[in-house]
Design a protein around this motif. Structure first.
Motif, PDB file in Angstrom:
ATOM      1  N   VAL A  74       0.834  -1.202   0.000  1.00 15.19           N
ATOM      2  CA  VAL A  74       0.000   0.000   0.000  1.00 15.19           C
ATOM      3  C   VAL A  74       0.869   1.253   0.000  1.00 15.19           C
ATOM      4  CG1 VAL A  74      -1.641   1.324   1.399  1.00 15.19           C
ATOM      5  CG2 VAL A  74      -1.996  -1.104   1.055  1.00 15.19           C
ATOM      6  N   SER A 130       2.334   1.356  -3.747  1.00 10.14           N
ATOM      7  CA  SER A 130       1.429   1.471  -4.887  1.00 10.14           C
ATOM      8  C   SER A 130       0.086   2.093  -4.538  1.00 10.14           C
ATOM      9  CB  SER A 130       1.196   0.095  -5.517  1.00 10.14           C
ATOM     10  OG  SER A 130       0.533  -0.744  -4.601  1.00 10.14           O
ATOM     11  N   GLY A 131      -0.110   2.494  -3.300  1.00 13.69           N
ATOM     12  CA  GLY A 131      -1.367   3.145  -2.932  1.00 13.69           C
ATOM     13  C   GLY A 131      -1.405   4.565  -3.459  1.00 13.69           C
ATOM     14  N   SER A 159      -6.780   6.492  -5.679  1.00 15.64           N
ATOM     15  CA  SER A 159      -7.880   5.562  -5.922  1.00 15.64           C
ATOM     16  C   SER A 159      -7.935   4.421  -4.895  1.00 15.64           C
ATOM     17  CB  SER A 159      -7.751   4.962  -7.327  1.00 15.64           C
ATOM     18  OG  SER A 159      -6.566   4.197  -7.413  1.00 15.64           O
ATOM     19  N   THR A 160      -7.016   4.397  -3.949  1.00 10.82           N
ATOM     20  CA  THR A 160      -7.010   3.355  -2.927  1.00 10.82           C
ATOM     21  C   THR A 160      -8.162   3.605  -1.954  1.00 10.82           C
ATOM     22  OG1 THR A 160      -4.620   3.197  -3.078  1.00 10.82           O
ATOM     23  CG2 THR A 160      -5.639   2.250  -1.132  1.00 10.82           C
ATOM     24  N   SER A 161      -8.886   2.556  -1.642  1.00 10.28           N
ATOM     25  CA  SER A 161     -10.040   2.669  -0.756  1.00 10.28           C
ATOM     26  C   SER A 161      -9.604   3.061   0.659  1.00 10.28           C
ATOM     27  CB  SER A 161     -10.781   1.334  -0.696  1.00 10.28           C
ATOM     28  OG  SER A 161     -11.795   1.377   0.280  1.00 10.28           O
ATOM     29  N   LEU A 188      -9.265   0.242   3.325  1.00 12.23           N
ATOM     30  CA  LEU A 188      -8.133  -0.669   3.331  1.00 12.23           C
ATOM     31  C   LEU A 188      -7.391  -0.603   4.661  1.00 12.23           C
ATOM     32  CD1 LEU A 188      -6.436  -2.649   1.643  1.00 12.23           C
ATOM     33  CD2 LEU A 188      -5.056  -0.717   0.966  1.00 12.23           C
TER      34      LEU A 188
END
Length: 66
Positions: free
Chosen positions: A28, A31-32, A35-37, A40
């Motif tokens: 995370v 690459s978070g 658009s990452t929730s 999470l």
């Protein structure tokens, strides 16, 4: 005897859970993005909490508290 084997299995599961938490957290972080929730984070912390619970149960079984 079976209690000791179950405790060792729980320790192995808790170590695996901690490793998965660390792996997911690194993924995370790298690459978070936007658009990452936001949910999470709840999943990550639940995984850490679950690993701690497994470890406490295993230690309780080893010491005879459970």
């Amino acid at each position: 005897m079976m209690e000791k084997l179950a405790a060792v299995a729980l320790i192995a599961l808790s170590v695996w859970q901690f490793w998965q938490f660390r792996h997911a957290l690194k993924a995370v972080r790298t690459s978070g993005g936007q658009s990452t929730s936001p949910f999470l984070g709840f999943g990550l912390w639940y995984g850490l909490f679950f690993g701690i619970i497994l470890l406490i149960m295993a230690l309780g079984m080893l010491t005879g508290q459970v």
